[in-house]
Design an enzyme around this catalytic site. Structure first.
Site, short mmCIF file in Angstrom:
data_model
loop_
_atom_site.label_atom_id
_atom_site.label_comp_id
_atom_site.label_asym_id
_atom_site.label_seq_id
_atom_site.Cartn_x
_atom_site.Cartn_y
_atom_site.Cartn_z
N LYS A 1 30.15 -8.77 -16.00
CA LYS A 1 28.91 -8.55 -17.13
C LYS A 1 28.62 -9.15 -18.15
O LYS A 1 28.01 -9.18 -18.70
CB LYS A 1 28.13 -6.90 -16.68
CG LYS A 1 28.54 -6.93 -14.87
CD LYS A 1 27.88 -5.04 -15.40
CE LYS A 1 28.16 -3.87 -16.43
NZ LYS A 1 30.00 -3.59 -15.64
N ARG B 1 42.72 -7.14 -18.73
CA ARG B 1 41.90 -7.21 -19.87
C ARG B 1 42.99 -7.04 -20.73
O ARG B 1 42.98 -6.13 -21.15
CB ARG B 1 41.09 -6.72 -19.20
CG ARG B 1 39.97 -7.25 -20.62
CD ARG B 1 38.06 -6.71 -19.48
NE ARG B 1 37.91 -4.48 -19.47
CZ ARG B 1 36.85 -4.55 -19.75
NH1 ARG B 1 36.15 -5.73 -19.06
NH2 ARG B 1 36.73 -3.12 -19.16
N ARG C 1 36.89 5.03 -12.12
CA ARG C 1 35.48 3.88 -12.94
C ARG C 1 35.00 3.65 -11.34
O ARG C 1 33.47 3.14 -11.32
CB ARG C 1 35.96 3.10 -13.64
CG ARG C 1 36.70 4.03 -15.62
CD ARG C 1 36.89 2.86 -15.94
NE ARG C 1 36.07 1.72 -16.59
CZ ARG C 1 36.55 1.21 -17.34
NH1 ARG C 1 37.85 0.28 -16.94
NH2 ARG C 1 35.23 -0.14 -17.77
P1 AMP Z 1 31.96 -0.29 -20.04
O1 AMP Z 1 32.21 -0.98 -21.23
O2 AMP Z 1 30.11 -0.50 -19.37
O3 AMP Z 1 32.93 -0.88 -18.60
O4 AMP Z 1 31.58 0.91 -20.53
C1 AMP Z 1 32.32 2.03 -20.44
C2 AMP Z 1 32.47 3.36 -20.43
O5 AMP Z 1 31.34 3.75 -20.99
C3 AMP Z 1 31.94 3.65 -19.17
O6 AMP Z 1 33.54 3.89 -18.41
C4 AMP Z 1 31.20 5.03 -19.45
O7 AMP Z 1 32.09 5.81 -19.09
C5 AMP Z 1 30.44 4.99 -20.81
N1 AMP Z 1 29.09 4.00 -20.64
C6 AMP Z 1 28.59 2.93 -20.31
N2 AMP Z 1 28.02 2.49 -19.87
C7 AMP Z 1 26.90 4.13 -19.44
C8 AMP Z 1 25.72 4.16 -18.67
N3 AMP Z 1 24.89 3.70 -17.94
N4 AMP Z 1 25.65 5.40 -18.85
C9 AMP Z 1 26.92 6.52 -18.44
N5 AMP Z 1 27.79 5.67 -19.21
C10 AMP Z 1 28.27 4.47 -19.75
#
Ligand code: AMP
Length: 222
Positions: free
Chosen positions: A13, A124, A168
């Site tokens: 993404k 990563r 996750r």
């Molecule tokens: P990402 O960088 O998108 O993989 O997000 C890393 C972490 O941030 C996730 O595993 C969640 O703990 C938190 N997070 C990111 N976006 C959200 C969201 N929309 N709702 C809740 N937690 C989020």
């Protein structure tokens, strides 16, 4: 236009979001990046979010909604924006619709098999200073361990450890995947195969967005 990039962690993404930004000029809003910044700044919100993020759990909807509300209210989002990592559950999908109800929305789901994701996340590396993302196999930095963009020292994100990756992915399947059915029923869902490499995925997304944005312009003229 509101462009929502939906897909599992490590599904591309962020990479695809950056390419959309380059081509169409909309800002990319990554709630993960906003949360990591809040954690780094040690704001009250960041301190609360930190524990959930370390476990691979979702941060509370109200916290994330507050960040999104503030961000999409800025002038650079006037013509549209790309959401990366938001919404992650049904309540969040409804929250963003309520925040900005008049904006046309398109959801691009990037499909990637679970085994491929585990492999990608293990390889990563991210820059803690500027957020740039690399991969030891397919997107190597020019100098090992050093960020191409800002010369920061690359590191594995704390939540890219195997046990957190598993959590996750579980949370994704339980909370986020049902959004595919939700957006499918609304009729604004498009799916792309994210397992064929960055360029092929980008081309598929470009085709979808060129068609959608072209139609949007025609609507505006009518
Ligand atoms: P990402 O960088 O998108 O993989 O997000 C890393 C972490 O941030 C996730 O595993 C969640 O703990 C938190 N997070 C990111 N976006 C959200 C969201 N929309 N709702 C809740 N937690 C989020």
């Amino acid at each position: 236009m509101r462009i929502i990039l939906l897909g599992p962690p490590g599904g591309g993404k962020g990479t695809q979001g950056d390419l959309v930004v380059e081509r169409y000029g909309f800002p990319r809003i990554s709630t993960g990046d906003l949360l990591r910044q809040a954690v780094q700044d040690r704001t009250a919100l960041g301190i609360e979010a930190d524990a959930a993020m370390k476990r691979g759990a979702l941060v509370r909807d109200e916290i994330v909604l507050g960040l999104v509300r503030e961000r999409i209210g800025r002038p650079d989002c006037r013509d549209g924006y790309v959401l990366d990592g938001y919404p992650r559950n049904l309540a969040q999908a409804k929250d963003v619709e309520a925040l900005d109800p008049a904006r046309p929305e398109i959801v691009i789901a990037i499909d990637v098999a679970a085994e491929e994701i585990v492999r990608r996340l293990a390889d990563r590396r991210s820059c803690p200073d500027c957020g740039a993302v690399f991969n030891l196999i397919v997107r190597k930095p020019a100098r090992e361990g050093v960020c191409d963009a800002c010369r920061g020292t690359l590191a594995r994100r704390e939540d890219d450890r195997p046990e957190v990756i598993r959590e996750r992915l579980r949370v994704y399947a339980e909370k986020t995947e049902p959004l595919l059915a939700y957006y499918g029923s609304i009729g604004n869902l498009r799916r792309v195969d994210g397992g064929k490499g960055v360029d092929a995925t980008a081309a598929a997304i470009r085709e979808i967005l060129d068609a959608a944005l072209g139609a949007g312009k025609a609507d505006a003229r009518a």
